[in-house]
Design a protein around this motif. Structure first.
Motif, PDB file in Angstrom:
ATOM      1  N   UNK A  62      -8.045 -34.129 -14.689  1.00  0.00           N
ATOM      2  CA  UNK A  62      -9.287 -34.826 -14.322  1.00  0.00           C
ATOM      3  C   UNK A  62      -9.320 -36.250 -14.868  1.00  0.00           C
ATOM      4  N   UNK A  63      -8.232 -36.668 -15.521  1.00  0.00           N
ATOM      5  CA  UNK A  63      -8.146 -38.036 -16.018  1.00  0.00           C
ATOM      6  C   UNK A  63      -8.758 -38.251 -17.386  1.00  0.00           C
ATOM      7  N   UNK A  75     -17.482 -24.547 -17.722  1.00  0.00           N
ATOM      8  CA  UNK A  75     -17.686 -25.947 -18.094  1.00  0.00           C
ATOM      9  C   UNK A  75     -17.736 -26.843 -16.860  1.00  0.00           C
ATOM     10  N   UNK A  76     -16.981 -26.479 -15.826  1.00  0.00           N
ATOM     11  CA  UNK A  76     -16.957 -27.180 -14.535  1.00  0.00           C
ATOM     12  C   UNK A  76     -16.842 -28.689 -14.698  1.00  0.00           C
ATOM     13  N   UNK A  77     -15.763 -29.126 -15.332  1.00  0.00           N
ATOM     14  CA  UNK A  77     -15.517 -30.555 -15.479  1.00  0.00           C
ATOM     15  C   UNK A  77     -15.284 -31.183 -14.116  1.00  0.00           C
ATOM     16  N   UNK A  78     -15.670 -32.419 -13.971  1.00  0.00           N
ATOM     17  CA  UNK A  78     -15.253 -33.206 -12.824  1.00  0.00           C
ATOM     18  C   UNK A  78     -16.173 -33.175 -11.630  1.00  0.00           C
ATOM     19  N   UNK A  79     -15.619 -33.666 -10.543  1.00  0.00           N
ATOM     20  CA  UNK A  79     -16.358 -33.854  -9.300  1.00  0.00           C
ATOM     21  C   UNK A  79     -15.715 -33.054  -8.183  1.00  0.00           C
ATOM     22  N   UNK A  80     -16.483 -32.827  -7.118  1.00  0.00           N
ATOM     23  CA  UNK A  80     -15.952 -32.131  -5.963  1.00  0.00           C
ATOM     24  C   UNK A  80     -16.538 -32.728  -4.695  1.00  0.00           C
ATOM     25  N   UNK A  81     -15.922 -32.361  -3.610  1.00  0.00           N
ATOM     26  CA  UNK A  81     -16.401 -32.736  -2.286  1.00  0.00           C
ATOM     27  C   UNK A  81     -16.583 -31.448  -1.512  1.00  0.00           C
ATOM     28  N   UNK A 132     -14.545 -26.566  -0.133  1.00  0.00           N
ATOM     29  CA  UNK A 132     -14.766 -27.312  -1.368  1.00  0.00           C
ATOM     30  C   UNK A 132     -13.428 -27.854  -1.844  1.00  0.00           C
ATOM     31  N   UNK A 133     -13.408 -29.132  -2.217  1.00  0.00           N
ATOM     32  CA  UNK A 133     -12.197 -29.775  -2.742  1.00  0.00           C
ATOM     33  C   UNK A 133     -12.523 -30.469  -4.057  1.00  0.00           C
ATOM     34  N   UNK A 134     -11.593 -30.401  -4.991  1.00  0.00           N
ATOM     35  CA  UNK A 134     -11.732 -31.182  -6.222  1.00  0.00           C
ATOM     36  C   UNK A 134     -11.366 -32.626  -5.917  1.00  0.00           C
ATOM     37  N   UNK A 135     -12.085 -33.541  -6.527  1.00  0.00           N
ATOM     38  CA  UNK A 135     -11.774 -34.961  -6.379  1.00  0.00           C
ATOM     39  C   UNK A 135     -11.750 -35.586  -7.756  1.00  0.00           C
ATOM     40  N   UNK A 136     -11.097 -36.743  -7.882  1.00  0.00           N
ATOM     41  CA  UNK A 136     -10.960 -37.368  -9.195  1.00  0.00           C
ATOM     42  C   UNK A 136     -11.889 -38.544  -9.404  1.00  0.00           C
ATOM     43  N   UNK A 137     -11.843 -39.523  -8.539  1.00  0.00           N
ATOM     44  CA  UNK A 137     -12.574 -40.753  -8.789  1.00  0.00           C
ATOM     45  C   UNK A 137     -13.480 -41.065  -7.612  1.00  0.00           C
ATOM     46  N   UNK A 163     -20.683 -35.111  -1.999  1.00  0.00           N
ATOM     47  CA  UNK A 163     -19.902 -35.329  -3.218  1.00  0.00           C
ATOM     48  C   UNK A 163     -20.825 -35.055  -4.394  1.00  0.00           C
ATOM     49  N   UNK A 164     -20.335 -34.298  -5.377  1.00  0.00           N
ATOM     50  CA  UNK A 164     -21.205 -33.901  -6.488  1.00  0.00           C
ATOM     51  C   UNK A 164     -20.392 -33.487  -7.696  1.00  0.00           C
ATOM     52  N   UNK A 165     -21.096 -33.276  -8.799  1.00  0.00           N
ATOM     53  CA  UNK A 165     -20.465 -32.686  -9.977  1.00  0.00           C
ATOM     54  C   UNK A 165     -20.211 -31.213  -9.679  1.00  0.00           C
ATOM     55  N   UNK A 166     -19.108 -30.705 -10.202  1.00  0.00           N
ATOM     56  CA  UNK A 166     -18.731 -29.312  -9.919  1.00  0.00           C
ATOM     57  C   UNK A 166     -19.788 -28.308 -10.351  1.00  0.00           C
ATOM     58  N   UNK A 167     -20.567 -28.645 -11.353  1.00  0.00           N
ATOM     59  CA  UNK A 167     -21.604 -27.729 -11.822  1.00  0.00           C
ATOM     60  C   UNK A 167     -22.663 -27.453 -10.754  1.00  0.00           C
TER      61      UNK A 167
END
Length: 177
Positions: free
Chosen positions: A35-36, A91-97, A164-169, A140-144
């Motif tokens: 997740x960088x 914890x659901x770090x990061x963002x998703x689409x 649902x896809x994980x995205x980084x930036x 686009x949103x936070x994974x939580x």
């Protein structure tokens, strides 16, 4: 830590729980790297490898005379992987689409309005599918927030196609915290 050299229930418990913690932390660290979040992952890595040295050293000292240590180590490794992935999910770090494909009609308009009323940014792309006009809703949103968004979609249109896809930036756009 001389007590860790002699076979006892305490040694097995130390190896078991120490390895579960170490592997769980390693799983979270790997996700942070993906997740960088390099700095957080590096700090966690210090504690992870410190625990690894102690636990692995405990298993290697006299493992030929006490093979049960190796079995406890292997079992804890497997459980640690499961526990780490469960912790990361919570914890659901990061963002998703999220992409939602729906028929273009009044019900899709109501869904978009409800999503926006609940703080989700929605972009609509018009298209055509096998059975007629469609709308592709992009969120686009936070994974939580994934469960809340999916719940809203399913309540309104239970036949929608959802991915649902994980995205980084993300640069720009609307993401509610």
């Amino acid at each position: 830590m001389d007590f860790l050299r002699q076979p006892s229930v305490w040694v097995y418990l130390f190896v078991f729980f120490g390895k579960i913690i170490e592997v769980s932390v390693a799983t979270v660290r790997i996700v942070l790297i993906n997740r960088g979040e390099r700095l957080k992952a590096s700090i966690i890595a210090f504690f992870e490898v410190s625990l690894w040295i102690i636990v692995t050293g405990t298993v290697l000292v006299g493992f030929q005379e006490d093979i049960l240590r190796s079995l406890v180590f292997a079992l804890a490794f497997a459980i640690g992987n499961y526990a780490g992935s469960w912790i990361e999910g919570k914890l659901a770090f990061g963002l998703c689409s999220i992409q939602v494909i729906v028929s273009k009609d009044e019900s899709s308009d109501k869904l978009v309005a409800e999503l926006r009323d609940n703080g989700f940014g929605v972009t609509i792309v018009e298209g055509e599918g096998k059975a007629g006009k469609r709308e592709l809703l992009l969120l686009h949103m936070k994974r939580k927030r994934i469960p809340a968004a999916i719940s809203l979609v399913k309540q309104r249109l239970n036949n929608a196609v959802i991915t649902v896809n994980d995205i980084r930036v993300i640069s720009g756009g609307f993401i509610r915290k």
